[in-house]
Design a protein around this motif. Structure first.
Motif, PDB file in Angstrom:
ATOM      1  N   LEU A   3       0.835  -1.202   0.000  1.00  9.90           N
ATOM      2  CA  LEU A   3       0.000   0.000   0.000  1.00  9.90           C
ATOM      3  C   LEU A   3       0.871   1.255   0.000  1.00  9.90           C
ATOM      4  O   LEU A   3       0.544   2.248  -0.639  1.00  9.90           O
ATOM      5  CB  LEU A   3      -0.906  -0.005   1.233  1.00  9.90           C
ATOM      6  CG  LEU A   3      -1.964  -1.112   1.289  1.00  9.90           C
ATOM      7  CD1 LEU A   3      -2.788  -0.978   2.567  1.00  9.90           C
ATOM      8  CD2 LEU A   3      -2.855  -1.026   0.065  1.00  9.90           C
ATOM      9  N   LEU A 140      -9.050  -1.130   4.602  1.00  7.44           N
ATOM     10  CA  LEU A 140      -8.200  -1.149   3.420  1.00  7.44           C
ATOM     11  C   LEU A 140      -8.645  -0.080   2.422  1.00  7.44           C
ATOM     12  O   LEU A 140      -7.811   0.632   1.846  1.00  7.44           O
ATOM     13  CB  LEU A 140      -8.247  -2.533   2.765  1.00  7.44           C
ATOM     14  CG  LEU A 140      -7.436  -2.702   1.475  1.00  7.44           C
ATOM     15  CD1 LEU A 140      -5.933  -2.523   1.752  1.00  7.44           C
ATOM     16  CD2 LEU A 140      -7.697  -4.070   0.855  1.00  7.44           C
ATOM     17  N   THR A 144      -6.288   2.960   0.728  1.00  6.92           N
ATOM     18  CA  THR A 144      -5.828   2.604  -0.610  1.00  6.92           C
ATOM     19  C   THR A 144      -6.175   3.707  -1.604  1.00  6.92           C
ATOM     20  O   THR A 144      -7.357   4.024  -1.782  1.00  6.92           O
ATOM     21  CB  THR A 144      -6.484   1.286  -1.085  1.00  6.92           C
ATOM     22  OG1 THR A 144      -6.161   0.243  -0.165  1.00  6.92           O
ATOM     23  CG2 THR A 144      -5.995   0.910  -2.477  1.00  6.92           C
ATOM     24  N   ASN A 171      -8.480   8.427  -1.669  1.00  2.00           N
ATOM     25  CA  ASN A 171      -8.540   6.983  -1.407  1.00  2.00           C
ATOM     26  C   ASN A 171      -9.902   6.423  -1.817  1.00  2.00           C
ATOM     27  O   ASN A 171     -10.856   7.169  -2.084  1.00  2.00           O
ATOM     28  CB  ASN A 171      -8.203   6.669   0.053  1.00  2.00           C
ATOM     29  CG  ASN A 171      -9.228   7.191   1.049  1.00  2.00           C
ATOM     30  OD1 ASN A 171     -10.401   6.831   1.002  1.00  2.00           O
ATOM     31  ND2 ASN A 171      -8.780   8.056   1.974  1.00  2.00           N
ATOM     32  N   ILE A 225     -10.173  -3.984  -5.140  1.00  2.00           N
ATOM     33  CA  ILE A 225      -8.952  -3.808  -4.347  1.00  2.00           C
ATOM     34  C   ILE A 225      -8.634  -5.035  -3.499  1.00  2.00           C
ATOM     35  O   ILE A 225      -7.484  -5.215  -3.081  1.00  2.00           O
ATOM     36  CB  ILE A 225      -9.019  -2.548  -3.454  1.00  2.00           C
ATOM     37  CG1 ILE A 225     -10.128  -2.673  -2.413  1.00  2.00           C
ATOM     38  CG2 ILE A 225      -9.196  -1.301  -4.304  1.00  2.00           C
ATOM     39  CD1 ILE A 225     -10.115  -1.545  -1.380  1.00  2.00           C
TER      40      ILE A 225
END
Length: 529
Positions: A3, A140, A144, A171, A225
């Motif tokens: 990441l 996450l 991300t 993100n 993702i």
């Protein structure tokens, strides 16, 4: 790729747009007003060489709008997305996406020919590992960078009509927070002037289809993702709840031990930063939210204004709402009476369906009850409870669709508030989706709800159901046609008999009839209906 490495790489890419595809967020695309990126599979715009789609002019709805927005040419969201682009990819068959590189909701496979039906489940029915995986996916997404989309930090005018792009990376989770803000923000009129009576996602017919698309896209981004193609959003069934059952550290975060407005430090949601919550500040600066962090999530469930929302919604209120036969009515905004949409959204009393904006029912009640970040429309998606809540609201919408089986024409084609007519494109989504395209069963879009699942029909029943439903919808017209046909038949029969009687009393030089009188008994007249 880690990441950290991914974020480092994206930080060096050219800053682009928000709800717009990154590949179209540049001066050339904006000045040309065209967003038809190549599909990686064959390198042609919209995958044209593989018959996935073509670059075409956008066809905007010309249907009249309601009176709620008395301006024209002052808001980038009018006639979406024509201020930015007037040519985009039109995908064929089951292909979808800004470059036709994906499959429509409910389809998968290399050529998007495989039907899929995923199930959204009650969050309290998930196993511990399933629940922990969902929470990990949320975290996450918050950490991300989105690879395909970015956000606009200025209006088209502030971008000098496209020659000075103003965009920023964001993100995956916050992209959806920003889109919710952008669809519901006020119109900036210049100086310190704004117009507040505008919302492309609420207070009008598009409320339910808009949030349905929002959740489907959010679900798909999580699938991308994580690589978990079977991921679905869980729902929280809040009917008859006495408190916020998901507000624990095991689920969406408990209450802070010393500050009741904050989340427990034992929950990783306590470290999340919110964006797009300072609408008055943006308005005074005539600026857009630029996704700058604005502090932690606020939530103090149950300590809300009891005169406005005394409790969480009941099963009886949901059932009454489902009994309403009209999807929309009257002014088609928050003043609509006997409207299923307005009652479910919460601007009408869930016991009478009469508009009452001093109270908050059903959907709105849950937002007010949370008494924090979720209680302010533009920034409400910052709280992850938002997706659980709206998944359940969508399930109520789905129940209504299955119970009443409305035809598409039930969704208003004209005179709805700006952006909410049937053929209007939803703000701010690219690729483009029309409101009416999501006024249909969730099964057609590839998902179902655990508590709504029914036994599978056999193939013969599945074949007959659409035709029987169409017959049911037009039954009144068929009866009317039969009545009119009978009246027309009686009138014509009387006219023929009168002519026969008249001819029998006339002189012999009158020409005889071309057919014998008894043959008239075999002639039938049919209505054109």
């Amino acid at each position: 790729m880690s990441l950290f490495a991914m974020g480092f790489l994206l930080g060096f890419l050219q800053l682009s747009t928000a709800q717009f595809p990154r590949v179209c967020a540049n001066t050339q695309s904006l000045l040309k007003k065209e967003c038809c990126p190549p599909w990686d599979g064959d390198g042609s715009p919209c995958g044209e060489l593989s018959n996935r789609g073509t670059c075409q002019n956008i066809l905007l709805s010309q249907a009249p709008l309601g009176p709620q927005f008395p301006f024209s040419g002052v808001d980038d969201r009018e006639d979406w997305p024509s201020v930015f682009y007037n040519r985009t990819c039109k995908c064929e068959g089951n292909f979808m996406g800004f470059n036709c590189g994906e499959c429509k909701f409910g389809f998968s496979g290399r050529n998007c020919t495989e039907r899929q039906l995923r199930t959204r489940r009650n969050i309290f029915q998930l196993t511990t590992s399933e629940k922990d995986k969902f929470l990990a996916y949320l975290n996450l997404a918050k950490n991300t960078p989105n690879q395909d989309y970015v956000i606009a930090t200025g209006t088209y005018t502030q971008m000098n009509n496209g020659s000075n792009p103003m965009f920023r990376n964001i993100n995956v989770y916050d992209l959806f927070v920003w889109m919710h803000y952008y669809a519901s923000r006020d119109t900036l009129l210049g100086g310190s002037n704004v117009w507040r009576d505008i919302d492309f996602a609420h207070e009008a017919p598009g409320f339910l289809p808009w949030h349905r698309v929002f959740l489907l896209l959010w679900e798909r981004e999580i699938q991308k993702i994580t690589g978990d193609e079977n991921f679905t959003i869980p729902y929280w069934d809040w009917r008859d709840a006495e408190d916020c059952a998901v507000c624990t550290d095991e689920y969406m975060g408990g209450r802070h031990p010393t500050n009741p407005n904050l989340l427990s430090p034992a929950s990783f949601f306590s470290s999340w930063q919110v964006i797009c919550t300072r609408s008055e500040e943006y308005n005074s600066q005539q600026a857009l939210c630029n996704a700058t962090s604005e502090g932690p999530i606020l939530r103090n469930p149950g300590n809300n204004d009891k005169s406005r929302t005394p409790r969480l919604p009941s099963s009886a209120e949901v059932e009454f709402c489902l009994s309403l036969t009209q999807y929309e009515s009257g002014s088609m905004d928050k003043m609509a009476n006997y409207s299923f949409r307005n009652t479910l959204e919460g601007f009408a009393d869930p016991r009478t369906a009469i508009s009452n904006t001093s109270q908050s029912g059903l959907h709105n009640a849950l937002h007010i009850y949370m008494n924090g970040s979720m209680s302010q429309v533009q920034g409400s998606a910052n709280d992850p409870i938002f997706v659980l809540h709206h998944a359940f609201v969508d399930s109520i919408f789905e129940q209504w669709l299955r119970r009443h089986r409305p035809m598409l024409e039930v969704y208003p084609a004209a005179n709805a508030p700006i952006g909410h007519n049937r053929e209007n494109y939803m703000v701010p989504f690219i690729p483009l989706y029309r409101n009416g395209e999501f006024f249909k069963s969730s099964r057609e879009l590839g998902y179902d709800y655990e508590y709504l699942q029914e036994p599978a029909q056999n193939s013969f029943e599945e074949f007959l159901v659409p035709y029987l439903e169409q017959a049911r919808q037009i039954w009144a017209w068929l009866v009317g046609a039969a009545v009119i046909g009978g009246i027309v038949t009686a009138l014509l029969t009387g006219l023929v008999l009168a002519c026969q009687k008249k001819r029998r009393g006339t002189a012999s030089e009158i020409q005889p009839l071309l057919i014998e009188s008894e043959d008239y008994n075999n002639i039938s007249y049919q209505s054109n209906f």
